[in-house]
Design a protein around this motif. Structure first.
Motif, PDB file in Angstrom:
ATOM      1  N   VAL A  23      -5.852  -4.306  -1.784  1.00 21.10           N
ATOM      2  CA  VAL A  23      -5.938  -4.048  -0.355  1.00 21.10           C
ATOM      3  C   VAL A  23      -7.320  -4.459   0.148  1.00 21.10           C
ATOM      4  N   ARG A  37       0.833  -1.212   0.000  1.00 21.71           N
ATOM      5  CA  ARG A  37       0.000   0.000   0.000  1.00 21.71           C
ATOM      6  C   ARG A  37       0.863   1.256   0.000  1.00 21.71           C
ATOM      7  N   ARG A  86      -0.025 -10.991   2.098  1.00 23.15           N
ATOM      8  CA  ARG A  86       1.033 -10.789   3.097  1.00 23.15           C
ATOM      9  C   ARG A  86       1.694 -12.132   3.388  1.00 23.15           C
ATOM     10  N   ASP A  96      -2.796  -4.437   3.305  1.00 24.01           N
ATOM     11  CA  ASP A  96      -2.448  -5.271   2.144  1.00 24.01           C
ATOM     12  C   ASP A  96      -3.239  -6.576   2.159  1.00 24.01           C
TER      13      ASP A  96
END
Length: 625
Positions: free
Chosen positions: A186, A167, A198, A195
């Motif tokens: 996102v 982001r 991840r 996000d």
């Protein structure tokens, strides 16, 4: 956004080969001089009726009637605005656009921003894979036989474990949270925006043209409570039921070989390609379905039974279930369908890792027809050592054999089934025939008419019928009409190769077929036939209900082997129209000379006119000879 300068719109169109753009989605084959054809991307069809004329920059489907230029194709396929379509093609050829306010402007419209966001995210993920925190990602790939070169070829990246790495990087490039959310990059939680991906290995998912439209990501860490595989959610540009991972890399070989290998995951696609099976693709977190078939058939050029579609399934219960689902849709292919399974249940990735590239290629070559595979699945649940088991198995498998369309294959599979069951061929053949008749009876039973009882359903309507579409097929099949038809076809397709004066004289003559004369008028209004796109402008200018006829004249097969031959034929047809007009004028004068005294001034004038017409006719016919 400011309006793009028209000169730039025309220049981008002139520099773009429409066949290259359409060819990224549709397998195009030669259909005569200057013409290509393939399976229509706008409707489902068994044989190709979609024609592309690169030299005039136009396409037309003789099945559904869709037509247009390269801009309208992109707008229809990718739901772009006109400005977005021009901007995309300009970026493709490296052309700087100018806008009517005088300056160049960036591409800032909605869908375009989603493509830009996904492309920027793919670059960022890829860069992270070489960072110190991506050790788990590199280890994951290495343990599966993929080195840095393989990762780079497929664009594999890494999403760090933090909440805002992507982001922050994207916001630094000017993307807003709303844009990142619309792109599926996102998510929104109680603590705000974070996000979506991840602590995962990330694969970019591209459409058939190679544009990144989403991502697939694999969990790496034990403390990650999310799903093992996480994909981009449905967005404006990412529709998982229509996307096939790896098709952008496989499409050329799929189109050339008319073969595709459908595997189950991203690493399987990577393993197959690296092992030399470069036609491998996979779905993206969803079952293989009818929309995927539609996409594949167009890329394959699936218009006959010579192609091959090979599915790889795990031999476990889930794999068998997936095979049966695929079998239900596989009949939509013209190509032959097969199933390939790895030894000891190994998928392509594990097979390559344990036994090498040759083993992956061998697995694909040891494919078995899907019908045999499905028959074996149907038989698996029965005890064939008992009479009851064999009869039950026959009843379960007979409908599969009955669905075979090929009249030569069905008797052979009757024998295959009989051998599997240990039964005589005749009772198996009878049961297959019965199953086929039952299936046909069900298909022929009309569905209940839910519209009955209404005025429109019972024919009670005051609405005027829509005018019938005028097409080449609806024109009368007379020599006179065919001359006019072929002449206009030649002018629209090859007028740019012919001397303007040669054609102007013919185009000034009214045609006797009203529909064709409407097209002639639109053509005659185009004074510069050397301008790129003049023919499509003439088509667009043709008044209704004759525009569809003009489209077909522009895109239909013109009988010639070379462009030079086509141009010469166009000249000949134009001169024949002029000869016909001379003959008509002469016939009128011959009638007039019967009504006036031969020695009168009027009589002498008619005879002079007749001599002039004879001279004009001789000149034209000598040129024809």
């Amino acid at each position: 956004m400011a309006r793009i300068r028209q000169a730039d719109v025309d220049e981008v169109k002139a520099r773009t080969n429409i066949a290259d753009i359409i060819g990224e989605r549709v397998a195009l084959k030669s259909a005569g001089v200057g013409s290509l054809k393939g399976l229509c991307p706008f409707h489902d069809e068994r044989s190709p009726s979609f024609h592309v004329r690169p030299q005039v920059g136009y396409y037309h489907c003789f099945g559904c009637g869709e037509s247009g230029d390269v801009y309208s194709f992109l707008r229809a396929m990718d739901h772009l605005t006109f400005t977005e379509a021009v901007e995309r093609l300009a970026a493709r050829i490296g052309y700087t656009l100018h806008y009517e306010d005088g300056g160049a402007a960036p591409e800032t419209s909605g869908r375009a921003r989603l493509y830009q966001a996904n492309t920027a995210a793919a670059d960022w993920f890829r860069a992270q894979l070489s960072s110190s925190q991506a050790e788990a990602g590199r280890r994951f790939l290495g343990e599966r036989g993929f080195d840095a070169g393989a990762a780079a070829y497929f664009g594999v990246g890494y999403a760090p474990q933090g909440w805002n790495g992507l982001r922050d990087a994207m916001k630094a490039q000017g993307f807003s949270d709303d844009e990142l959310s619309a792109a599926g990059l996102v998510s929104q939680g109680q603590r705000g925006v974070y996000d979506r991906f991840r602590g995962r290995v990330v694969w970019p998912i591209r459409d058939v043209t190679g544009q990144t439209i989403g991502f697939g990501a694999r969990r790496l860490y034990d403390d990650d409570k999310g799903p093992k595989y996480l994909n981009t959610p449905e967005t404006t540009i990412y529709k998982k039921a229509q996307v096939l991972y790896g098709l952008d890399l496989a499409k050329k070989d799929v189109s050339r070989s008319h073969r595709v290998v459908v595997v189950e995951g991203y690493t399987d696609v990577m393993a197959c390609h690296l092992a030399g099976v470069t036609t491998a693709i996979a779905t993206c977190g969803t079952a293989f379905g009818s929309d995927h078939i539609t996409v594949l058939r167009r890329v394959m050029g699936d218009d006959n039974a010579a192609g091959e579609v090979i599915f790889t399934f795990d031999p476990d219960a889930a794999g068998q279930k997936a095979a049966l689902r695929a079998f239900a849709d596989a009949k939509r292919f013209n190509a032959q369908t097969y199933v390939a399974t790895g030894p000891e249940g190994l998928d392509p990735c594990d097979l390559r890792l344990e036994r090498g590239d040759a083993a992956v290629r061998g697995m694909v070559e040891r494919k078995v027809p899907m019908f045999e595979f499905v028959i074996d699945q149907r038989l698996a649940g029965f005890d064939l050592a008992t009479v009851e088991g064999r009869v039950g198995a026959l009843r379960a498998a007979a409908p599969v054999v009955a669905e075979l369309r090929d009249p030569l294959l069905q008797p052979e599979y009757v024998r295959v089934l009989a051998r599997r069951l240990g039964m005589d061929t005749e009772p198996v053949r009878r049961e297959v025939g019965r199953a086929g008749r039952e299936s046909a009876r069900r298909a022929a039973t009309p569905a209940p008419d839910s519209s009955s009882g209404g005025g429109a359903a019972s024919g009670e309507t005051d609405a005027a019928p829509a005018p019938a579409r005028v097409t080449l097929h609806t024109l009368p099949r007379t020599p006179e009409v065919m001359l006019e038809r072929d002449a206009l076809m030649g002018v629209l397709q090859y007028g740019h190769l012919v001397d303007a004066d040669e054609l102007d004289a013919a185009l000034a003559l009214p045609l006797r077929t009203p529909a064709l004369d409407a097209v002639r008028q639109a053509i005659a209004a185009q004074r510069d036939r050397t301008r790129i796109g003049w023919a499509s402008t003439a088509v667009d200018a043709t008044r209704e209900p004759y525009r569809s006829l003009a489209v077909e004249l522009l895109t239909a097969d013109f009988p010639a082997l070379t462009e030079a031959e086509a141009a010469a034929s166009t000249v000949s047809l134009a001169r024949r129209l002029r000869v016909r007009a001379v003959d008509a004028e002469k016939n009128e004068l011959l009638g007039a000379i019967q009504r006036v005294p031969a020695d009168s001034e009027e009589g002498r004038a008619v005879r002079v006119a007749l001599r002039d017409l004879d001279a004009r006719r001789r000149a034209l016919t000598e040129e024809l000879a």
